[in-house]
Scaffold this motif. Structure first.
Motif, short mmCIF file in Angstrom:
data_model
loop_
_atom_site.label_atom_id
_atom_site.label_comp_id
_atom_site.label_asym_id
_atom_site.label_seq_id
_atom_site.Cartn_x
_atom_site.Cartn_y
_atom_site.Cartn_z
N HIS A 64 0.85 -1.18 0.00
CA HIS A 64 0.00 0.00 0.00
C HIS A 64 0.89 1.24 0.00
CE1 HIS A 64 -3.48 2.43 1.05
NE2 HIS A 64 -4.23 1.35 0.92
N ASP A 65 0.34 2.37 -0.42
CA ASP A 65 1.09 3.62 -0.29
C ASP A 65 0.65 4.33 0.99
OD1 ASP A 65 2.79 3.48 -2.34
OD2 ASP A 65 1.57 4.65 -3.75
N TYR A 66 1.61 4.74 1.78
CA TYR A 66 1.27 5.42 3.03
C TYR A 66 2.34 6.46 3.31
CZ TYR A 66 0.28 6.12 7.98
OH TYR A 66 -0.02 6.67 9.20
N ARG A 67 1.90 7.66 3.60
CA ARG A 67 2.82 8.77 3.89
C ARG A 67 3.90 8.89 2.82
NH1 ARG A 67 3.14 10.31 10.16
NH2 ARG A 67 1.08 9.58 10.74
N GLY A 68 3.47 8.81 1.56
CA GLY A 68 4.37 9.06 0.44
C GLY A 68 5.35 7.96 0.13
N GLU A 69 5.14 6.81 0.74
CA GLU A 69 6.06 5.73 0.44
C GLU A 69 5.30 4.42 0.36
OE1 GLU A 69 10.36 4.57 2.07
OE2 GLU A 69 9.55 6.39 2.97
N GLU A 70 5.87 3.48 -0.42
CA GLU A 70 5.24 2.17 -0.50
C GLU A 70 5.55 1.39 0.76
OE1 GLU A 70 5.05 -0.64 -4.24
OE2 GLU A 70 6.74 -1.19 -2.97
N VAL A 71 4.51 0.82 1.38
CA VAL A 71 4.73 0.04 2.59
C VAL A 71 4.18 -1.36 2.40
CG1 VAL A 71 4.76 1.96 4.22
CG2 VAL A 71 2.60 0.88 3.63
N ARG A 72 4.83 -2.30 3.06
CA ARG A 72 4.33 -3.67 3.11
C ARG A 72 3.55 -3.79 4.41
NH1 ARG A 72 2.92 -7.77 -0.15
NH2 ARG A 72 3.33 -9.80 0.77
N MET A 73 2.33 -4.26 4.33
CA MET A 73 1.48 -4.30 5.52
C MET A 73 1.07 -5.72 5.81
SD MET A 73 -1.04 -1.12 4.67
CE MET A 73 -1.71 -0.99 6.31
N VAL A 74 0.91 -5.98 7.09
CA VAL A 74 0.35 -7.26 7.51
C VAL A 74 -0.81 -6.95 8.45
CG1 VAL A 74 1.89 -7.55 9.47
CG2 VAL A 74 0.85 -9.54 8.43
N ALA A 75 -1.85 -7.73 8.36
CA ALA A 75 -2.97 -7.57 9.28
C ALA A 75 -3.24 -8.92 9.93
CB ALA A 75 -4.21 -7.09 8.53
N VAL A 76 -3.38 -8.87 11.25
CA VAL A 76 -3.70 -10.08 12.02
C VAL A 76 -4.95 -9.77 12.83
CG1 VAL A 76 -2.95 -11.51 13.95
CG2 VAL A 76 -1.36 -10.98 12.11
N THR A 77 -5.92 -10.67 12.83
CA THR A 77 -7.13 -10.45 13.63
C THR A 77 -7.09 -11.37 14.84
OG1 THR A 77 -8.31 -12.05 12.30
CG2 THR A 77 -8.56 -9.76 11.68
N ARG A 78 -7.66 -10.89 15.90
CA ARG A 78 -7.63 -11.66 17.14
C ARG A 78 -8.93 -11.36 17.90
NH1 ARG A 78 -3.24 -13.82 20.12
NH2 ARG A 78 -2.26 -14.18 18.11
N ARG A 79 -9.56 -12.38 18.46
CA ARG A 79 -10.75 -12.13 19.31
C ARG A 79 -10.27 -11.97 20.74
NH1 ARG A 79 -14.79 -12.09 16.22
NH2 ARG A 79 -16.15 -11.41 17.89
N VAL A 80 -10.71 -10.90 21.38
CA VAL A 80 -10.31 -10.67 22.77
C VAL A 80 -11.54 -10.47 23.63
CG1 VAL A 80 -7.97 -9.78 22.45
CG2 VAL A 80 -9.94 -8.26 22.16
#
Lengths: 454, 342
Positions: free
Chosen positions: A116-132
């Motif tokens: 994704h692009d974020y703050r003017g730079e390409e970033v690699r993102m990971v998303a983890v979901t967790r039930r709490v």
């Protein structure tokens, strides 16, 4: 000329090497880059999981103590920027509020990656979901961790540089090897070529050099061709000798009979007829001899013998042989020879034939009771000259005279084949020399010189 | 040596008052001014004036506008207010790291980092030029020579052994107010379990909380305090040259070393001179005269090799952890419950 096998072989092998090197480069780079990307993804996932693991419920609210290692581990490999966000039921709990939501979420416990692009730079993102939360009050937490990819770009650059170096090295090595392979594959041909070209001009024996399987048919064909050639040459040689014999012997017999008859006859017109006959027989004999000489010269120049010839002796022998003929016309054969022996590498039979024909011509065109001078000089080249006191060549084209069957314009009263000078010239050329013909100064007599390089 | 033109130094007031709090604004005019370098910094005038003067000697046409503020205000000025400065110099390396991480710093790839340790710069954006340890300052009246604690465990044991002697006579930073104090406390908590025990013990001894190193050192020297924990070593050393009555202890277990850093804010307008100033700061370690004049300890790998307990705080995303809103409030709550027990 067709392109050489060596070059074709080398080019084809080089192209193959280039394709392989390129493939090698691409595979190496893609594997290494995927590995590098995989490493970043793994660290991102570990970071997000560590944050997820620290989530806890406190007073019915979800909270967490961001673990130090969760972010510090992201700084171990590169100096990339790091962003994170923890959202519970869609509301940001902590972190970068404006970090975009992942386009899709993996199943709980599963990490979903995207770029994704974020703050003017390409970033690699990971998303983890967790039930709490407790059983009756659970919330879904989404932990997003993002990292810029400058470190990855640097790694990718290094990988590309390494892959380029390795690919280039591979290509150069393969090219060098293909050069060697082409040479080695063609070595039997070179060897065979050497074996054939090194042979003497008369060596028509079969080629026995070891040939690779692929060249055996060629060698066999060559050998069979040479066998046929040898047989054909032998036949030609035999034919020439045989023909000379078969033509001259009966002619000599006829001439002898004619002379006997000439003596027995009394009537002048009969005597005249017989004289004409004898003259014709002489001419036929000479022409046959010259034609055979010419055939012999042509045959021998193809495979010139280079033996040691002593020229003074050769001149003396030849003059002696023609002395009787010259004597018939009261012509004296003067010899102007150097005091010392003159040796050269030449084909004795050819030289003899040349001198015989020149002398024969000179005798034929000389008036009765005249001189013919044979001189042998050695300066830059060897010059064997025959000068007569005959009618010369008038003022006709001297070059044309040496053509086959071409005769002088002023000789219609003398029978001749026009081959004498051609033979002499062929011999001169076969030895790398020239034939020079000239009319003597004062217009009386011709001078024919055989000029041979030393 | 003071150049004549510095007599032109004036206190200079900007037209528009910024939202962040400014402690002092100084203008060092160049006689032959061709450009102006706007510096925002947390270093006070006494420490930084010699450096600015030396810089102007090598770049005589640059006028330097020097704005002094606190670490949090500097963060706000660059990160939130978008104030225009060409250079930001701060002792809060965590905040500087966050500025760089969040995209408020410009890269300077051409900096001459030769010989500078790898840990002294980050992303070609944050460049360290000093290394300043957090030390224990003890009163010579309370600790006869040889009786100083050498580790945190020693200190805990001493405090526990004689609580009456130390009650109300122990000082440390109020980490709710001091960025430096907070950074040191969080690094302590990361490095050693002894930290929370020490906080408990200090809390029970009704520890006094301070905003600044200067006041703590003053109180220790006057015998008001027996000891002060996590004092900025460079200030303590500077004070030691002027006043007696206290001693500086670097612990044997570990000593956190803070790095003073410079970065070029993304709002910079005079990047050329900012880069020149950064190069000048990186070369600061080769100028013993300036180190003496400013009292700021330069980056030195030698010092680290001599004392293996010195731990320079590492740049990187790890420094963002304790700036996390939740983590910070949880940390402060824990700290308060340990130290501010009454």
């Amino acid at each position: 000329m067709h392109p050489s096998i060596r070059r074709r072989l080398f080019l084809q092998l080089s192209v193959v090497a280039a394709i392989l090197s390129l493939a090698f480069f691409l595979v190496l780079r893609s594997v290494a880059e995927r590995a590098a990307e995989g490493t970043q993804d793994d660290i991102l996932a570990a970071s997000a999981t560590a944050i997820a693991d620290s989530l806890r419920s406190e007073n019915a609210a979800v909270t967490l103590d961001l673990p130090y290692s969760a972010l510090s581990m992201l700084g171990t490999v590169s100096e990339d920027r790091v962003f994170y966000r923890v959202a519970v039921d869609g509301r940001t709990l902590t972190g970068y509020n404006d970090l975009p939501d992942p386009p899709r979420l993996g199943r709980p416990g599963e990490a979903a990656f995207h770029t994704h692009d974020y703050r003017g730079e390409e970033v690699r993102m990971v998303a983890v979901t967790r039930r709490v939360g407790s059983l009756n009050n659970t919330a879904q937490a989404v932990i997003t961790v993002a990292q810029t990819r400058q470190g990855l770009a640097a790694i990718s650059q290094r990988i590309t540089a390494t892959a380029t170096a390795v690919g280039t090295g591979f290509f150069l090595l393969a090219t060098a090897l293909s050069l060697f392979a082409a040479g080695s594959a063609l070595r039997p041909i070179d060897r065979l070529t050497g074996a054939v070209t090194r042979r003497g001009p008369k060596d028509l024996r079969p080629v026995t050099a070891k040939a690779p399987t692929e060249l055996v048919p060629l060698v066999d064909a060559l050998n069979s061709f040479m066998a046929r050639l040898r047989a054909s040459l032998l036949r030609t040689e035999d034919f020439i000798a045989e023909a000379a014999h078969r033509v001259r012997t009966p002619l000599a017999t006829v001439r002898a009979q004619a002379e006997v008859t000439h003596r027995k006859l009394n009537k002048p017109e009969h005597k005249q007829a017989i004289r004409e006959m004898i003259r014709a027989i002489d001419e036929s004999s000479r022409s046959a001899g010259q034609m055979l000489d010419h055939a012999m010269v042509t045959f021998r120049t193809d495979s010139l013998a280079r033996e040691d010839v002593e020229l003074r002796q050769l001149v003396t022998e030849t003059c002696d042989r023609l002395s009787p003929t010259a004597g018939l016309k009261d012509i004296a054969l003067q010899r102007d020879l150097p005091p010392d022996d003159l040796h050269m590498k030449a084909d004795k039979i050819l030289l003899q034939a040349a001198l015989l024909n020149i002398l024969d011509n000179a005798i034929k065109y000389s008036p009765e009771d005249s001189d013919i001078t044979v001189s042998l000089t050695r300066e830059d080249a060897l010059t064997l000259s025959v000068a007569d006191q005959g009618r010369g060549f008038a003022d006709m084209d001297l070059d044309r005279l040496m053509n086959r069957y071409e005769r002088g314009a002023n000789v219609h009263d003398v029978v001749g084949s026009g081959l004498g000078l051609t033979i002499a010239q062929d011999v001169a050329r076969a030895h790398g020399g020239t034939l020079s013909i000239a009319t003597n100064d004062g217009g009386s007599g011709a001078c024919v010189s055989l000029i041979l390089p030393l | 040596m003071r150049l004549a033109y510095l007599a032109a130094l004036i206190t200079w007031m900007p037209l528009a008052a910024p939202a962040f709090e400014v402690e002092e604004q100084l203008r060092y005019s160049a006689p032959d001014e061709r450009s102006v370098l706007r510096v925002i910094s947390t270093a006070d005038r006494a420490a930084f004036e010699p450096i600015i003067e030396a810089f102007q000697r090598s770049s005589p046409s640059v006028t330097v506008e020097y704005t002094i503020t606190g670490t949090t205000d500097l963060m706000q000025a660059i990160g939130t207010d978008g104030a225009v400065f060409d250079l930001a110099i701060s002792s809060a390396m965590d905040l500087q790291t966050k500025l760089a991480n969040d995209g408020f710093a410009r890269s300077y790839a051409g900096a001459d980092l030769d010989g500078l340790p790898e840990w002294a710069s980050w992303r070609d954006q944050v460049f360290a030029f000093t290394q300043e340890p957090a030390v224990l300052v003890i009163s010579t009246a309370d600790f006869p020579p040889g009786s100083a604690p050498q580790t945190r465990d020693d200190l805990i044991a001493i405090l526990r052994a004689d609580p009456e002697r130390f009650r109300g006579r122990v000082g440390t930073y109020d980490i709710r107010r001091s960025g430096f104090g907070y950074l040191m406390a969080t690094q302590d908590s990361r490095n050693s379990g002894a930290f929370w025990r020490l906080m408990e013990v200090m809390g029970r001894l009704e520890t006094k909380l301070y905003c600044c190193s200067g006041a703590m050192i003053q109180d220790v020297a006057e015998g008001e305090l027996a000891l002060a924990y996590n004092v900025l070593g460079s200030y303590a050393r500077a004070q030691a040259a002027q006043i007696d009555g206290f001693e500086i202890v670097e612990f044997d277990d570990f000593v956190n070393v803070m790095l003073r850093t410079a970065l070029i804010p993304s709002t910079a307008q005079n990047e050329v001179d900012a880069r020149r100033f950064i190069d000048f700061l990186i070369a600061f370690r080769n100028r013993p005269d300036l180190v003496d004049a400013s009292g700021l300890p330069a980056i030195s790998t030698n010092a680290l090799q001599t004392n293996s307990a010195l731990r320079p705080i590492r740049f990187g995303p790890g420094l963002l952890v304790f700036l996390d809103q939740l983590r910070r409030s949880n940390f402060l709550r824990n700290w308060e419950s340990s130290v501010v027990q009454n």
